[in-house]
Motif scaffolding. Sequence first.
Motif, mmCIF file in Angstrom:
data_model
loop_
_atom_site.group_PDB
_atom_site.id
_atom_site.type_symbol
_atom_site.label_atom_id
_atom_site.label_comp_id
_atom_site.label_asym_id
_atom_site.label_seq_id
_atom_site.Cartn_x
_atom_site.Cartn_y
_atom_site.Cartn_z
ATOM 1 N N ASP A 1 5.935 20.858 -22.443
ATOM 2 C CA ASP A 1 5.605 22.285 -22.407
ATOM 3 C C ASP A 1 5.635 22.837 -20.983
ATOM 4 O O ASP A 1 6.116 23.960 -20.750
ATOM 5 C CB ASP A 1 4.222 22.519 -23.019
ATOM 6 N N ASP A 2 5.129 22.071 -20.033
ATOM 7 C CA ASP A 2 5.089 22.548 -18.652
ATOM 8 C C ASP A 2 6.483 22.703 -18.048
ATOM 9 O O ASP A 2 6.649 23.396 -17.046
ATOM 10 C CB ASP A 2 4.274 21.588 -17.779
ATOM 11 N N ASP A 3 7.469 22.055 -18.665
ATOM 12 C CA ASP A 3 8.838 22.128 -18.156
ATOM 13 C C ASP A 3 9.535 23.427 -18.555
ATOM 14 O O ASP A 3 10.651 23.689 -18.091
ATOM 15 C CB ASP A 3 9.678 20.950 -18.683
ATOM 16 N N THR A 4 8.913 24.211 -19.422
ATOM 17 C CA THR A 4 9.612 25.392 -19.956
ATOM 18 C C THR A 4 8.826 26.690 -19.777
ATOM 19 O O THR A 4 9.198 27.709 -20.352
ATOM 20 C CB THR A 4 9.910 25.191 -21.457
ATOM 21 N N LYS A 5 7.759 26.657 -18.984
ATOM 22 C CA LYS A 5 6.940 27.866 -18.849
ATOM 23 C C LYS A 5 7.580 28.920 -17.957
ATOM 24 O O LYS A 5 7.320 30.115 -18.111
ATOM 25 C CB LYS A 5 5.550 27.499 -18.320
ATOM 26 N N THR A 6 8.367 28.466 -16.995
ATOM 27 C CA THR A 6 9.030 29.387 -16.076
ATOM 28 C C THR A 6 10.492 29.013 -15.958
ATOM 29 O O THR A 6 10.903 27.893 -16.289
ATOM 30 C CB THR A 6 8.398 29.356 -14.678
ATOM 31 N N VAL A 7 11.287 29.953 -15.468
ATOM 32 C CA VAL A 7 12.714 29.697 -15.266
ATOM 33 C C VAL A 7 12.898 28.574 -14.256
ATOM 34 O O VAL A 7 13.736 27.674 -14.449
ATOM 35 C CB VAL A 7 13.415 30.975 -14.794
ATOM 36 N N ARG A 8 12.117 28.592 -13.193
ATOM 37 C CA ARG A 8 12.240 27.565 -12.162
ATOM 38 C C ARG A 8 11.954 26.172 -12.740
ATOM 39 O O ARG A 8 12.677 25.206 -12.468
ATOM 40 C CB ARG A 8 11.286 27.867 -11.010
ATOM 41 N N ALA A 9 10.901 26.076 -13.556
ATOM 42 C CA ALA A 9 10.553 24.787 -14.146
ATOM 43 C C ALA A 9 11.637 24.309 -15.108
ATOM 44 O O ALA A 9 11.982 23.123 -15.140
ATOM 45 C CB ALA A 9 9.213 24.882 -14.873
ATOM 46 N N LEU A 10 12.188 25.240 -15.871
ATOM 47 C CA LEU A 10 13.234 24.872 -16.829
ATOM 48 C C LEU A 10 14.479 24.362 -16.118
ATOM 49 O O LEU A 10 15.057 23.332 -16.499
ATOM 50 C CB LEU A 10 13.578 26.070 -17.708
ATOM 51 N N LEU A 11 14.896 25.051 -15.061
ATOM 52 C CA LEU A 11 16.077 24.619 -14.316
ATOM 53 C C LEU A 11 15.844 23.271 -13.649
ATOM 54 O O LEU A 11 16.746 22.431 -13.586
ATOM 55 C CB LEU A 11 16.458 25.678 -13.288
ATOM 56 N N ARG A 12 14.614 23.062 -13.171
ATOM 57 C CA ARG A 12 14.288 21.766 -12.555
ATOM 58 C C ARG A 12 14.426 20.648 -13.585
ATOM 59 O O ARG A 12 14.989 19.585 -13.309
ATOM 60 C CB ARG A 12 12.868 21.812 -11.992
ATOM 61 N N TRP A 13 13.914 20.898 -14.809
ATOM 62 C CA TRP A 13 14.017 19.888 -15.859
ATOM 63 C C TRP A 13 15.474 19.639 -16.253
ATOM 64 O O TRP A 13 15.889 18.489 -16.452
ATOM 65 C CB TRP A 13 13.229 20.327 -17.092
ATOM 66 N N LEU A 14 16.275 20.700 -16.367
ATOM 67 C CA LEU A 14 17.673 20.543 -16.742
ATOM 68 C C LEU A 14 18.432 19.684 -15.723
ATOM 69 O O LEU A 14 19.217 18.806 -16.086
ATOM 70 C CB LEU A 14 18.339 21.916 -16.875
ATOM 71 N N ARG A 15 18.184 19.928 -14.449
ATOM 72 C CA ARG A 15 18.854 19.130 -13.410
ATOM 73 C C ARG A 15 18.425 17.659 -13.498
ATOM 74 O O ARG A 15 19.259 16.747 -13.374
ATOM 75 C CB ARG A 15 18.526 19.698 -12.032
#
Length: 452
Positions: A246-260
């Motif tokens: 859940d914490d990986d998708t709360k913000t755009v920055r967190a989501l992009l970090r997880w995708l990378r």
Amino acid sequence: MSATAPVIVVIGGGFSGAAVAAQLLRRGRPVRVVLVNRFGPIGRGVAYRTRIEAHVLNVPAAGMSALADDPEHFLRWASARDGSIRPGTFVSRRVYGEYLEALLREAESAAGPSGATLDRVVGEVRDVEPRPGGGAAVVFADGSRREADRVVLALGNYSPNDPPADGAGFYASERYVRDPWIRGALDVIREGEAVLLLGTGLTMMDIALDLASRGTSLPIRAVSRHGLLPRGHALQSATPARPPADDDTKTVRALLRWLRHAARETGDWRAAVGAIRDATPAIWQGFSEAERSRFLRHARPWWEIHRHRAAPPTAAAVAGMIEHGELQTRAGRVVRWEPDAGGVRVHVRPRGAGGTETIFVERVVNCTGPSSDVRRVGDPLLNALLARGLMVADPHRLGILVSSDCALVGAAGEPSETFFLVGPLLKARFWEATAVPELRRHAKSVAERLLP
């Protein structure tokens, strides 16, 4: 609802309309389905009217069933027609249009014992008049009307917006093609003419291949804000990535970090993108309005080229054109049109540059993709729904506001009991609302909502 078989009018005869109608007929309930198509045969929406064999689906056959409860339906149908078609085959879009017609015939034939019927109507709906006790009158351009208990807007893609630039009077010229998917739109382009394509996405790739086959002057030029081309599908499946927390998708920055991180972990970015596909609607809905705006400003172009990928044959053909100098792409934007007797001088500001460059072409084709700003598309039906307060435009210009079950949300903020939406304009709520796997789920859920 009517005491007898309810009347459900489905407006739109492309994929979404055909899928909704088929699901309603398959419910095993008495129902009168009225499927309205503006013109042409049912199932031949913008994507599937093409006659160009090089225009193939962007998803392999195994993922293209129109039925959420029968994921191999299309593959069985297609392989029965052509034994060479396998789960990984990228089938012609023209063939897929034939499939949608066959889907409706099959559903209609099987529905007979249940009392379900299908009425195909060719016409343009201009208005809907809600009734005080529920239901609505559907008003056609010729003045005729149909009474309906429920109405499903199965609206497809609308023509692209004209890019903002000086000299906008050029858009009224025959040298400008606003929508290349309108049948015959490209026939004005003569052999040997120089062409500029606006946009570098999937539409540009299809149109570049089409124009090259017609003998257009080479190189064909294409310009977009970022100059990014869609990535291609992998020829082999990647190892699935673990779903994000859940914490990986709360913000755009967190989501992009997880995708990378997931891309590095699996060795294939496609696995990372695929891992969040089913969760994308929840992620989008979980974003604050500020995060949604941030995603649209900074991440959207990169998301689009990785999420909406080109079929391998298309990607290879376009790569070959670029390698041989037959297609030139550029990051920049058009700032001014300057028509003259023989064509138009296009003033382009390259991305990151202060000055402009000028190129001369005989024709310009808008390949920027469909418009989803319902306040600008000029559809009389949408204008009427907005004027009546039956529909509200998404503030991000992504489509129409709906409830969780795809009911239109009116100006008063309440979901409708009469009007429902299936199609790309659901992007405002679900973000993922343009590909078959998502649209078929929406079609099934709306059918279950209307015929429980």
